[in-house]
Write a protein that holds these residues in place. Sequence first.
Motif, PDB file in Angstrom:
ATOM      1  N   LYS A 150      12.779   2.561  -1.164  1.00  0.00           N
ATOM      2  CA  LYS A 150      12.502   2.002   0.176  1.00  0.00           C
ATOM      3  C   LYS A 150      13.835   1.620   0.816  1.00  0.00           C
ATOM      4  O   LYS A 150      14.674   0.976   0.197  1.00  0.00           O
ATOM      5  CB  LYS A 150      11.588   0.794   0.043  1.00  0.00           C
ATOM      6  CG  LYS A 150      11.373   0.012   1.331  1.00  0.00           C
ATOM      7  CD  LYS A 150      10.521   0.776   2.325  1.00  0.00           C
ATOM      8  CE  LYS A 150      10.230  -0.078   3.554  1.00  0.00           C
ATOM      9  NZ  LYS A 150      11.437  -0.556   4.236  1.00  0.00           N
ATOM     10  N   PRO A 202      -2.949   3.385   5.870  1.00  0.00           N
ATOM     11  CA  PRO A 202      -3.787   4.453   5.300  1.00  0.00           C
ATOM     12  C   PRO A 202      -4.765   5.058   6.305  1.00  0.00           C
ATOM     13  O   PRO A 202      -5.064   6.254   6.235  1.00  0.00           O
ATOM     14  CB  PRO A 202      -4.527   3.741   4.159  1.00  0.00           C
ATOM     15  CG  PRO A 202      -3.646   2.599   3.782  1.00  0.00           C
ATOM     16  CD  PRO A 202      -3.008   2.139   5.063  1.00  0.00           C
ATOM     17  N   SER A 243      14.360  -1.200  18.821  1.00  0.00           N
ATOM     18  CA  SER A 243      12.927  -1.509  18.785  1.00  0.00           C
ATOM     19  C   SER A 243      12.680  -2.643  19.777  1.00  0.00           C
ATOM     20  O   SER A 243      13.536  -3.505  19.974  1.00  0.00           O
ATOM     21  CB  SER A 243      12.520  -1.991  17.384  1.00  0.00           C
ATOM     22  OG  SER A 243      12.816  -1.019  16.415  1.00  0.00           O
ATOM     23  N   TRP A 295      19.125  -0.285  15.965  1.00  0.00           N
ATOM     24  CA  TRP A 295      19.331   0.584  14.802  1.00  0.00           C
ATOM     25  C   TRP A 295      20.506   1.519  15.065  1.00  0.00           C
ATOM     26  O   TRP A 295      20.674   2.009  16.179  1.00  0.00           O
ATOM     27  CB  TRP A 295      18.073   1.417  14.534  1.00  0.00           C
ATOM     28  CG  TRP A 295      16.862   0.588  14.247  1.00  0.00           C
ATOM     29  CD1 TRP A 295      15.972   0.101  15.170  1.00  0.00           C
ATOM     30  CD2 TRP A 295      16.403   0.124  12.979  1.00  0.00           C
ATOM     31  NE1 TRP A 295      14.990  -0.627  14.538  1.00  0.00           N
ATOM     32  CE2 TRP A 295      15.229  -0.632  13.201  1.00  0.00           C
ATOM     33  CE3 TRP A 295      16.872   0.283  11.665  1.00  0.00           C
ATOM     34  CZ2 TRP A 295      14.511  -1.226  12.156  1.00  0.00           C
ATOM     35  CZ3 TRP A 295      16.156  -0.304  10.629  1.00  0.00           C
ATOM     36  CH2 TRP A 295      14.999  -1.040  10.875  1.00  0.00           C
ATOM     37  N   GLY A 326      11.489   4.636   8.317  1.00  0.00           N
ATOM     38  CA  GLY A 326      10.159   4.271   7.834  1.00  0.00           C
ATOM     39  C   GLY A 326       9.775   2.820   7.996  1.00  0.00           C
ATOM     40  O   GLY A 326       8.926   2.313   7.248  1.00  0.00           O
ATOM     41  N   ASN A 327      10.339   2.169   8.996  1.00  0.00           N
ATOM     42  CA  ASN A 327      10.028   0.750   9.177  1.00  0.00           C
ATOM     43  C   ASN A 327       9.335   0.412  10.490  1.00  0.00           C
ATOM     44  O   ASN A 327       8.569  -0.533  10.548  1.00  0.00           O
ATOM     45  CB  ASN A 327      11.320  -0.078   9.075  1.00  0.00           C
ATOM     46  CG  ASN A 327      11.919  -0.002   7.691  1.00  0.00           C
ATOM     47  OD1 ASN A 327      11.483  -0.676   6.784  1.00  0.00           O
ATOM     48  ND2 ASN A 327      12.928   0.862   7.516  1.00  0.00           N
ATOM     49  N   CYS A 328       9.638   1.156  11.554  1.00  0.00           N
ATOM     50  CA  CYS A 328       9.192   0.700  12.886  1.00  0.00           C
ATOM     51  C   CYS A 328       8.009   1.486  13.446  1.00  0.00           C
ATOM     52  O   CYS A 328       7.281   0.956  14.292  1.00  0.00           O
ATOM     53  CB  CYS A 328      10.354   0.737  13.872  1.00  0.00           C
ATOM     54  SG  CYS A 328      10.862   2.389  14.374  1.00  0.00           S
ATOM     55  N   VAL A 348       0.864  -1.191   0.000  1.00  0.00           N
ATOM     56  CA  VAL A 348       0.000   0.000   0.000  1.00  0.00           C
ATOM     57  C   VAL A 348       0.899   1.238   0.000  1.00  0.00           C
ATOM     58  O   VAL A 348       0.639   2.214  -0.701  1.00  0.00           O
ATOM     59  CB  VAL A 348      -0.912   0.006   1.241  1.00  0.00           C
ATOM     60  CG1 VAL A 348      -1.727   1.287   1.309  1.00  0.00           C
ATOM     61  CG2 VAL A 348      -1.825  -1.208   1.215  1.00  0.00           C
ATOM     62  N   SER A 349       1.963   1.155   0.796  1.00  0.00           N
ATOM     63  CA  SER A 349       2.972   2.218   0.786  1.00  0.00           C
ATOM     64  C   SER A 349       4.128   1.737  -0.097  1.00  0.00           C
ATOM     65  O   SER A 349       3.941   1.594  -1.287  1.00  0.00           O
ATOM     66  CB  SER A 349       3.432   2.522   2.207  1.00  0.00           C
ATOM     67  OG  SER A 349       2.330   2.957   2.986  1.00  0.00           O
ATOM     68  N   GLN A 350       5.277   1.444   0.498  1.00  0.00           N
ATOM     69  CA  GLN A 350       6.418   1.047  -0.336  1.00  0.00           C
ATOM     70  C   GLN A 350       7.081  -0.263   0.087  1.00  0.00           C
ATOM     71  O   GLN A 350       8.064  -0.676  -0.519  1.00  0.00           O
ATOM     72  CB  GLN A 350       7.476   2.157  -0.368  1.00  0.00           C
ATOM     73  CG  GLN A 350       7.110   3.351  -1.231  1.00  0.00           C
ATOM     74  CD  GLN A 350       6.178   4.319  -0.531  1.00  0.00           C
ATOM     75  OE1 GLN A 350       6.187   4.433   0.697  1.00  0.00           O
ATOM     76  NE2 GLN A 350       5.356   4.999  -1.320  1.00  0.00           N
ATOM     77  N   GLY A 351       6.593  -0.905   1.146  1.00  0.00           N
ATOM     78  CA  GLY A 351       7.237  -2.146   1.565  1.00  0.00           C
ATOM     79  C   GLY A 351       6.264  -3.110   2.201  1.00  0.00           C
ATOM     80  O   GLY A 351       5.427  -2.701   3.031  1.00  0.00           O
ATOM     81  N   LEU A 386       3.035   2.697   8.892  1.00  0.00           N
ATOM     82  CA  LEU A 386       1.998   3.745   8.825  1.00  0.00           C
ATOM     83  C   LEU A 386       0.953   3.288   7.824  1.00  0.00           C
ATOM     84  O   LEU A 386       1.236   3.190   6.630  1.00  0.00           O
ATOM     85  CB  LEU A 386       2.614   5.080   8.366  1.00  0.00           C
ATOM     86  CG  LEU A 386       1.681   6.282   8.340  1.00  0.00           C
ATOM     87  CD1 LEU A 386       1.336   6.742   9.759  1.00  0.00           C
ATOM     88  CD2 LEU A 386       2.333   7.454   7.570  1.00  0.00           C
ATOM     89  N   ARG A 401       8.272   4.180   2.801  1.00  0.00           N
ATOM     90  CA  ARG A 401       8.110   3.582   4.128  1.00  0.00           C
ATOM     91  C   ARG A 401       7.453   2.212   3.993  1.00  0.00           C
ATOM     92  O   ARG A 401       6.838   1.913   2.961  1.00  0.00           O
ATOM     93  CB  ARG A 401       7.233   4.486   5.002  1.00  0.00           C
ATOM     94  CG  ARG A 401       5.835   4.656   4.418  1.00  0.00           C
ATOM     95  CD  ARG A 401       5.167   5.938   4.829  1.00  0.00           C
ATOM     96  NE  ARG A 401       3.853   6.066   4.206  1.00  0.00           N
ATOM     97  CZ  ARG A 401       3.661   6.569   2.996  1.00  0.00           C
ATOM     98  NH1 ARG A 401       4.681   6.970   2.264  1.00  0.00           N
ATOM     99  NH2 ARG A 401       2.455   6.655   2.489  1.00  0.00           N
ATOM    100  N   GLY A 402       7.538   1.420   5.031  1.00  0.00           N
ATOM    101  CA  GLY A 402       6.914   0.110   5.035  1.00  0.00           C
ATOM    102  C   GLY A 402       5.444   0.198   5.394  1.00  0.00           C
ATOM    103  O   GLY A 402       5.033   1.072   6.158  1.00  0.00           O
ATOM    104  N   ASP A 403       4.658  -0.721   4.849  1.00  0.00           N
ATOM    105  CA  ASP A 403       3.214  -0.726   5.127  1.00  0.00           C
ATOM    106  C   ASP A 403       2.923  -0.838   6.621  1.00  0.00           C
ATOM    107  O   ASP A 403       1.936  -0.278   7.112  1.00  0.00           O
ATOM    108  CB  ASP A 403       2.544  -1.920   4.422  1.00  0.00           C
ATOM    109  CG  ASP A 403       2.404  -1.695   2.926  1.00  0.00           C
ATOM    110  OD1 ASP A 403       2.906  -0.674   2.418  1.00  0.00           O
ATOM    111  OD2 ASP A 403       1.794  -2.554   2.272  1.00  0.00           O
ATOM    112  N   ALA A 404       3.763  -1.587   7.330  1.00  0.00           N
ATOM    113  CA  ALA A 404       3.487  -1.832   8.750  1.00  0.00           C
ATOM    114  C   ALA A 404       3.764  -0.605   9.618  1.00  0.00           C
ATOM    115  O   ALA A 404       3.303  -0.534  10.759  1.00  0.00           O
ATOM    116  CB  ALA A 404       4.322  -3.008   9.240  1.00  0.00           C
TER     117      ALA A 404
END
Lengths: 192, 100
Positions: free
Chosen positions: A85, B71, A185, A174, B45-47, A58-61, B69, B64-67
Amino acid sequence: MTAAAKRAKACAKLMDDVHAITAAEGITPSALHAIKLKLVGLAKRADLFPLAEFAMPVSQGRNHPLLVEENDGHGLYLTINMPGKEAAAHDHGIWCVNAAISGRERHEFFRRTDAGDMPGKASVVKVGEVMVEPGNGMAMADHDIHSTVVVGVEPAIGLALYGYALARFPSVVWYHPEFSTTRASPSRRHAA
Amino acid sequence: MAHTPKRHRLTIANTRQTIDCAGNETVLYAAIMAGIDFPYACASGNCGTCICHLDAGKVSLLPRGDAALNPEQVQAGQTLACRARPRGDVAVTWLGRGRK
Protein backbone atom coordinates in the motif's frame (compact mmCIF):
# COMPACT_ATOMS: atom_id res chain seq x y z
CA MET A 1 -11.48 -1.71 32.83
CA THR A 2 -11.80 -2.90 29.21
CA ALA A 3 -9.12 -2.30 26.59
CA ALA A 4 -11.47 0.15 24.89
CA ALA A 5 -11.91 2.16 28.09
CA LYS A 6 -8.17 2.13 28.78
CA ARG A 7 -7.54 3.17 25.18
CA ALA A 8 -10.01 6.05 25.37
CA LYS A 9 -8.37 7.28 28.56
CA ALA A 10 -4.86 7.00 27.10
CA CYS A 11 -5.90 8.79 23.89
CA ALA A 12 -7.50 11.60 25.89
CA LYS A 13 -4.31 11.93 27.95
CA LEU A 14 -2.26 12.08 24.76
CA MET A 15 -4.47 14.83 23.38
CA ASP A 16 -4.16 16.78 26.65
CA ASP A 17 -0.37 16.46 26.39
CA VAL A 18 -0.44 17.60 22.76
CA HIS A 19 -2.45 20.70 23.65
CA ALA A 20 -0.09 21.47 26.52
CA ILE A 21 2.89 21.25 24.15
CA THR A 22 1.35 23.40 21.44
CA ALA A 23 -0.02 25.93 23.93
CA ALA A 24 3.49 26.40 25.26
CA GLU A 25 5.32 26.76 21.95
CA GLY A 26 2.95 26.54 19.01
CA ILE A 27 3.47 24.14 16.10
CA THR A 28 7.25 24.25 15.89
CA PRO A 29 9.74 21.55 14.88
CA SER A 30 10.55 20.93 18.55
CA ALA A 31 6.86 20.75 19.45
CA LEU A 32 6.23 18.23 16.67
CA HIS A 33 9.22 16.21 17.88
CA ALA A 34 7.83 16.23 21.43
CA ILE A 35 4.41 15.15 20.13
CA LYS A 36 6.06 12.36 18.14
CA LEU A 37 7.74 11.04 21.29
CA LYS A 38 4.38 11.03 23.07
CA LEU A 39 2.74 9.18 20.17
CA VAL A 40 5.56 6.64 19.98
CA GLY A 41 5.07 6.04 23.70
CA LEU A 42 1.35 5.43 23.20
CA ALA A 43 1.98 3.11 20.23
CA LYS A 44 4.25 0.94 22.41
CA ARG A 45 1.26 0.06 24.60
CA ALA A 46 0.12 -2.90 22.52
CA ASP A 47 -2.42 -3.93 25.18
CA LEU A 48 -4.47 -0.84 24.25
CA PHE A 49 -4.77 -1.80 20.60
CA PRO A 50 -5.87 -5.46 20.35
CA LEU A 51 -6.21 -6.22 16.65
CA ALA A 52 -9.48 -8.06 17.23
CA GLU A 53 -11.09 -4.69 17.96
CA PHE A 54 -10.07 -3.15 14.64
CA ALA A 55 -11.35 -4.49 11.35
CA MET A 56 -8.76 -5.18 8.71
CA PRO A 57 -9.05 -3.31 5.40
CA VAL A 58 -11.43 -4.66 2.81
CA SER A 59 -8.84 -3.62 0.25
CA GLN A 60 -5.38 -2.63 1.52
CA GLY A 61 -5.78 0.52 3.63
CA ARG A 62 -8.14 1.59 6.40
CA ASN A 63 -8.29 4.25 9.15
CA HIS A 64 -10.07 3.77 12.48
CA PRO A 65 -10.89 6.99 14.39
CA LEU A 66 -9.65 6.84 17.98
CA LEU A 67 -10.31 10.39 19.08
CA VAL A 68 -11.62 13.13 16.81
CA GLU A 69 -11.96 16.45 18.59
CA GLU A 70 -14.95 18.71 18.15
CA ASN A 71 -14.67 22.34 17.13
CA ASP A 72 -12.23 21.75 14.31
CA GLY A 73 -9.65 20.11 16.55
CA HIS A 74 -7.14 17.32 15.99
CA GLY A 75 -7.83 13.79 14.76
CA LEU A 76 -6.17 10.65 16.10
CA TYR A 77 -6.50 7.42 14.10
CA LEU A 78 -5.33 3.84 14.09
CA THR A 79 -4.20 3.05 10.58
CA ILE A 80 -3.88 -0.37 8.96
CA ASN A 81 -2.09 -0.63 5.65
CA MET A 82 -1.24 -3.86 3.90
CA PRO A 83 2.09 -4.69 2.21
CA GLY A 84 2.58 -2.66 -0.94
CA LYS A 85 0.00 0.00 0.00
CA GLU A 86 1.44 3.33 -1.03
CA ALA A 87 0.74 7.02 -1.32
CA ALA A 88 2.52 9.17 -3.89
CA ALA A 89 4.36 12.29 -2.75
CA HIS A 90 1.85 14.71 -1.25
CA ASP A 91 1.41 17.75 0.94
CA HIS A 92 -1.74 17.47 3.04
CA GLY A 93 -1.58 21.07 4.18
CA ILE A 94 -1.64 20.26 7.89
CA TRP A 95 0.88 18.83 10.31
CA CYS A 96 0.98 15.11 10.99
CA VAL A 97 2.72 12.73 13.38
CA ASN A 98 2.90 8.94 12.94
CA ALA A 99 4.09 6.11 15.18
CA ALA A 100 4.20 2.39 14.48
CA ILE A 101 2.53 -0.34 16.50
CA SER A 102 3.74 -3.11 14.17
CA GLY A 103 5.02 -3.51 10.64
CA ARG A 104 7.12 -1.09 8.62
CA GLU A 105 6.19 1.90 6.49
CA ARG A 106 8.83 3.89 4.62
CA HIS A 107 8.27 7.64 4.43
CA GLU A 108 10.26 9.61 1.88
CA PHE A 109 10.42 13.39 2.11
CA PHE A 110 10.61 15.80 -0.82
CA ARG A 111 11.25 19.45 -1.58
CA ARG A 112 9.56 21.23 -4.45
CA THR A 113 12.16 22.62 -6.86
CA ASP A 114 10.11 24.52 -9.45
CA ALA A 115 8.76 28.05 -9.10
CA GLY A 116 5.14 26.92 -9.05
CA ASP A 117 4.30 29.22 -11.93
CA MET A 118 3.00 26.59 -14.36
CA PRO A 119 -0.43 25.25 -13.42
CA GLY A 120 -0.43 21.47 -13.11
CA LYS A 121 3.35 21.22 -13.47
CA ALA A 122 5.84 20.64 -10.66
CA SER A 123 9.13 19.01 -9.86
CA VAL A 124 10.28 17.62 -6.53
CA VAL A 125 13.53 16.21 -5.22
CA LYS A 126 13.91 13.65 -2.44
CA VAL A 127 15.52 15.11 0.66
CA GLY A 128 15.28 12.29 3.18
CA GLU A 129 13.51 9.22 4.44
CA VAL A 130 12.38 7.61 7.69
CA MET A 131 11.31 4.03 8.40
CA VAL A 132 8.30 4.12 10.68
CA GLU A 133 8.55 0.87 12.61
CA PRO A 134 7.94 -0.15 16.23
CA GLY A 135 9.71 2.26 18.58
CA ASN A 136 9.93 4.91 15.87
CA GLY A 137 7.76 7.56 14.28
CA MET A 138 7.86 10.60 12.06
CA ALA A 139 6.64 14.19 12.27
CA MET A 140 5.99 16.65 9.46
CA ALA A 141 4.94 20.29 9.37
CA ASP A 142 1.93 21.78 7.58
CA HIS A 143 3.32 21.84 4.05
CA ASP A 144 6.00 19.18 4.15
CA ILE A 145 5.82 16.69 1.28
CA HIS A 146 6.04 12.94 1.88
CA SER A 147 5.30 9.64 0.21
CA THR A 148 4.60 6.35 1.96
CA VAL A 149 4.88 2.66 1.17
CA VAL A 150 4.40 -0.39 3.36
CA VAL A 151 7.47 -2.59 3.08
CA GLY A 152 7.94 -6.22 4.07
CA VAL A 153 5.24 -8.86 4.42
CA GLU A 154 3.43 -7.62 7.53
CA PRO A 155 0.65 -5.04 7.63
CA ALA A 156 1.80 -1.67 8.92
CA ILE A 157 -0.37 -0.81 11.91
CA GLY A 158 0.19 2.52 13.55
CA LEU A 159 -1.15 5.70 15.06
CA ALA A 160 -1.61 8.88 13.04
CA LEU A 161 -2.32 12.26 14.60
CA TYR A 162 -3.31 15.13 12.32
CA GLY A 163 -3.82 18.81 13.07
CA TYR A 164 -7.30 18.48 11.60
CA ALA A 165 -9.66 15.52 11.45
CA LEU A 166 -9.49 13.66 8.13
CA ALA A 167 -13.09 14.70 7.42
CA ARG A 168 -11.99 18.35 7.56
CA PHE A 169 -8.70 18.12 5.69
CA PRO A 170 -7.47 20.97 3.51
CA SER A 171 -6.78 20.31 -0.16
CA VAL A 172 -4.16 17.61 -0.59
CA VAL A 173 -1.57 18.43 -3.26
CA TRP A 174 -0.07 15.41 -5.00
CA TYR A 175 3.25 15.35 -6.87
CA HIS A 176 4.14 12.98 -9.67
CA PRO A 177 7.80 13.15 -10.69
CA GLU A 178 7.22 10.52 -13.38
CA PHE A 179 4.85 12.93 -15.15
CA SER A 180 6.36 16.22 -13.83
CA THR A 181 2.85 17.11 -12.70
CA THR A 182 0.94 18.15 -9.61
CA ARG A 183 -2.75 17.63 -8.90
CA ALA A 184 -4.94 18.62 -5.96
CA SER A 185 -7.73 16.77 -4.20
CA PRO A 186 -10.59 19.08 -3.13
CA SER A 187 -10.52 20.67 0.33
CA ARG A 188 -12.92 19.25 2.91
CA ARG A 189 -12.63 22.35 5.10
CA HIS A 190 -16.13 23.48 4.14
CA ALA A 191 -17.66 20.11 4.97
CA ALA A 192 -18.40 18.08 8.12
CA MET B 1 17.09 -12.60 -21.08
CA ALA B 2 14.85 -9.88 -19.67
CA HIS B 3 11.14 -10.63 -19.67
CA THR B 4 9.22 -8.26 -21.91
CA PRO B 5 5.75 -7.49 -20.55
CA LYS B 6 2.95 -8.32 -22.92
CA ARG B 7 1.36 -5.30 -24.57
CA HIS B 8 -2.38 -4.84 -24.72
CA ARG B 9 -4.79 -2.45 -26.43
CA LEU B 10 -6.41 0.12 -24.16
CA THR B 11 -9.45 2.02 -25.39
CA ILE B 12 -10.55 5.17 -23.56
CA ALA B 13 -14.15 5.83 -24.51
CA ASN B 14 -14.17 9.47 -23.36
CA THR B 15 -11.61 10.46 -25.96
CA ARG B 16 -12.32 7.64 -28.45
CA GLN B 17 -8.64 6.73 -28.47
CA THR B 18 -6.99 3.32 -28.44
CA ILE B 19 -3.40 3.10 -27.22
CA ASP B 20 -0.89 0.48 -26.11
CA CYS B 21 -0.62 -0.45 -22.43
CA ALA B 22 1.94 -2.96 -21.20
CA GLY B 23 0.93 -5.57 -18.66
CA ASN B 24 3.16 -3.95 -16.06
CA GLU B 25 1.78 -0.44 -16.64
CA THR B 26 -1.37 1.03 -15.16
CA VAL B 27 -4.19 2.32 -17.31
CA LEU B 28 -3.52 5.83 -15.96
CA TYR B 29 0.20 5.68 -16.69
CA ALA B 30 -0.36 4.59 -20.26
CA ALA B 31 -3.00 7.28 -20.79
CA ILE B 32 -0.88 10.11 -19.39
CA MET B 33 2.19 8.99 -21.35
CA ALA B 34 0.01 9.01 -24.48
CA GLY B 35 -0.94 12.62 -23.79
CA ILE B 36 -4.52 11.89 -22.76
CA ASP B 37 -5.99 14.29 -20.20
CA PHE B 38 -7.26 11.52 -17.91
CA PRO B 39 -8.53 12.89 -14.54
CA TYR B 40 -6.35 11.94 -11.56
CA ALA B 41 -4.97 13.34 -8.32
CA CYS B 42 -3.11 10.90 -6.04
CA ALA B 43 -2.37 8.31 -8.73
CA SER B 44 -1.68 5.87 -5.92
CA GLY B 45 -5.05 4.39 -4.94
CA ASN B 46 -6.11 6.81 -2.25
CA CYS B 47 -8.41 9.51 -3.61
CA GLY B 48 -10.63 7.89 -6.25
CA THR B 49 -10.35 10.77 -8.73
CA CYS B 50 -9.40 8.41 -11.58
CA ILE B 51 -12.37 6.10 -11.02
CA CYS B 52 -13.60 4.64 -14.27
CA HIS B 53 -15.94 2.03 -15.61
CA LEU B 54 -14.34 -1.07 -17.02
CA ASP B 55 -16.32 -1.42 -20.25
CA ALA B 56 -14.48 -4.49 -21.50
CA GLY B 57 -11.63 -6.76 -20.49
CA LYS B 58 -10.01 -7.65 -17.17
CA VAL B 59 -7.51 -5.87 -14.96
CA SER B 60 -5.39 -6.64 -11.91
CA LEU B 61 -5.54 -4.08 -9.13
CA LEU B 62 -2.52 -2.80 -7.20
CA PRO B 63 -2.96 -2.02 -3.47
CA ARG B 64 -5.44 0.76 -2.70
CA GLY B 65 -7.27 2.34 0.21
CA ASP B 66 -10.74 1.18 1.20
CA ALA B 67 -12.12 4.69 0.76
CA ALA B 68 -10.97 4.94 -2.86
CA LEU B 69 -12.89 1.95 -4.27
CA ASN B 70 -15.38 -0.12 -2.31
CA PRO B 71 -16.57 -3.66 -3.10
CA GLU B 72 -19.94 -2.39 -4.36
CA GLN B 73 -18.15 -0.21 -6.90
CA VAL B 74 -16.03 -3.16 -8.03
CA GLN B 75 -19.22 -5.23 -8.31
CA ALA B 76 -20.67 -2.45 -10.48
CA GLY B 77 -17.75 -2.74 -12.88
CA GLN B 78 -15.77 0.25 -11.64
CA THR B 79 -12.03 0.39 -11.17
CA LEU B 80 -9.21 2.82 -10.48
CA ALA B 81 -7.12 3.71 -13.51
CA CYS B 82 -4.10 4.36 -11.29
CA ARG B 83 -4.25 0.84 -9.82
CA ALA B 84 -5.47 -1.16 -12.80
CA ARG B 85 -3.06 -3.17 -14.92
CA PRO B 86 -4.54 -4.80 -18.02
CA ARG B 87 -4.70 -8.59 -18.29
CA GLY B 88 -5.70 -8.35 -21.93
CA ASP B 89 -7.24 -5.74 -24.19
CA VAL B 90 -9.40 -3.41 -22.12
CA ALA B 91 -11.77 -0.47 -22.57
CA VAL B 92 -12.60 2.11 -19.91
CA THR B 93 -14.73 5.22 -19.45
CA TRP B 94 -13.58 7.69 -16.84
CA LEU B 95 -16.33 8.80 -14.46
CA GLY B 96 -14.71 11.81 -12.81
CA ARG B 97 -14.82 15.43 -14.00
CA GLY B 98 -18.04 14.74 -15.90
CA ARG B 99 -18.36 12.13 -18.58
CA LYS B 100 -17.15 13.38 -21.92
